[in-house]
Design an enzyme around this catalytic site. Sequence first.
Site, short mmCIF file in Angstrom:
data_model
loop_
_atom_site.label_atom_id
_atom_site.label_comp_id
_atom_site.label_asym_id
_atom_site.label_seq_id
_atom_site.Cartn_x
_atom_site.Cartn_y
_atom_site.Cartn_z
CG ASP A 1 -2.00 0.98 1.20
OD1 ASP A 1 -2.26 1.54 0.12
OD2 ASP A 1 -2.64 1.21 2.25
CG HIS A 2 -0.46 5.12 0.38
ND1 HIS A 2 -0.60 6.34 -0.25
CD2 HIS A 2 -1.68 4.81 0.84
CE1 HIS A 2 -1.86 6.73 -0.17
NE2 HIS A 2 -2.54 5.82 0.49
CD GLU B 1 -6.36 1.45 -4.69
OE1 GLU B 1 -6.97 0.38 -4.57
OE2 GLU B 1 -6.26 2.28 -3.76
CE LYS C 1 -5.28 8.24 8.00
NZ LYS C 1 -5.01 7.22 7.00
CG HIS D 1 -6.95 4.92 0.16
ND1 HIS D 1 -5.61 5.06 -0.12
CD2 HIS D 1 -7.43 4.01 -0.72
CE1 HIS D 1 -5.30 4.26 -1.12
NE2 HIS D 1 -6.37 3.62 -1.52
ZN LIG Z 1 -4.48 6.39 1.02
#
Ligand SMILES: [Zn+2]
Length: 475
Positions: free
Chosen positions: A150-151, A257, A299, A332
């Site tokens: 991811d990222h 992605e 978050k 996200h």
């Molecule tokens: Zn993200």
Amino acid sequence: MVDLVPAEYTVYAPSVTTAGNATVALVRGPEGKLLWLSQPLPGFRGQALPAGGVVCPLSSENAQALGCVFPWLFPRRLPDRPSFGFGDRLGLATPGHIRACTRTRVFPILAQQSVRENARTGRTFEEVLASAIFGAFQEGYSGGFGADADHVKTIEDALHAADLGFTLFTCDPSDHIAAMGPLPSTEVARRFRIMPEAPAWRKEYLNREFDLNGWDKIRFTEEGLAYTAVKYGAAVRFASAMDQALRGRCPAGFDFELSVDETATPTGPLEHLFLAHELRRHDVALTGLAPRFPGAMEKGVDWRGDLVGFREGVRVHVAIARTFGPYRLSLHSGSDKFSLYPILAEEAGDLWHVKTAGTSYLVALEVAARHAPALFREITQLSLARFPEDRKTYHLSADPKRIRNLETITDQELPRLLANGDTRQVLHVAYGSVLRSDLGEDLRAILDAHEEVYHGALAQHLGRHLAHLGATDDG
Ligand SMILES: [Zn+2]
């Protein structure tokens, strides 16, 4: 065959699996969890037992060996149904995540950590994948899962994850997105003119209408094109280079992605269309795109903003994703966004992906609050002390002054702190500081000692996420 397991080990019954003449199981002994093999098998490293059989530590090496014997434990590509990322910062949550998604339509991504999360927790892609493999084995789960690097911000990191067996790569081109800020339009126009692709882009984008599957039509003005191209031109080149490099490394294919969710301003239709159209022109087959949505995507708490506006935004993004893909619209910072899930699922059909991670960490802290109040108090104190520093890379509205003084709270009241948005955010962003300190080991020990409670709580909380997404069988 498992009756050969020595008495000091307890067997996780769902894990017991045969491979030819051999039996493999996950067991718990005085030294913690281990793999037990009834006989030596190639690729595994462990210790032969006097009574016969071999015990092997839960290492990355043994996880890879396990995947070679039981191929359903290796990550695989996304099927044609919605997908959900169950990020696990502690490496202990997978069995709970599997329980949350059985009897749902979602394809689980059981290994999902970003490069930044790994830097903060001190973990590696190897360890993240191994935890998912052992967790799936423990549950006797054979339904398949994905692994999301991811990222990733460098091609090197993406290739490293590819070599380990990751199947989904979330390319984060942030370092290549130009900071537009209050740039005057003359400066934007000047920067556009000197870009080598400018003449080709003019031809491609101006004086035409992009028809979004009959839903809407989009036109670029010279200014709109200049702004978008200056902002994202280098990002497109970077994403395309990463995709190209992965093709050389993943002969069986991979999922790709693009994440632009960490930009300063929401992703507009022109921006999304430009990215999608350019990547298609570069032969990049997107599996998903994560735009920056409007409103407060903070978050570990629900979204705050105008839900009607959010729905309209999702509709445009989905129309672009259908026209230029189809690919998934990826949400996200997806933990606890209960008011958004029904909208996303209604507008995107099956073309959605949601990523969570922080909420599973908060579930872990709730278990600590119930079963180890002294530890939970220490974690909260450390998180409060670290907040001014740890909050820096996040958009947050938490105010630690609104959190009740811990000294006035009884042990029985502690779990209720987790229902408070300020506390959730303060605890959420300090995960790296906590997990890298001695408290991290103490927390892992508590979760290990209460693993059924932890997994049950995860199944319930993440199950609630999936129910709001309409992904449960009865939903
Ligand atoms: Zn993200």
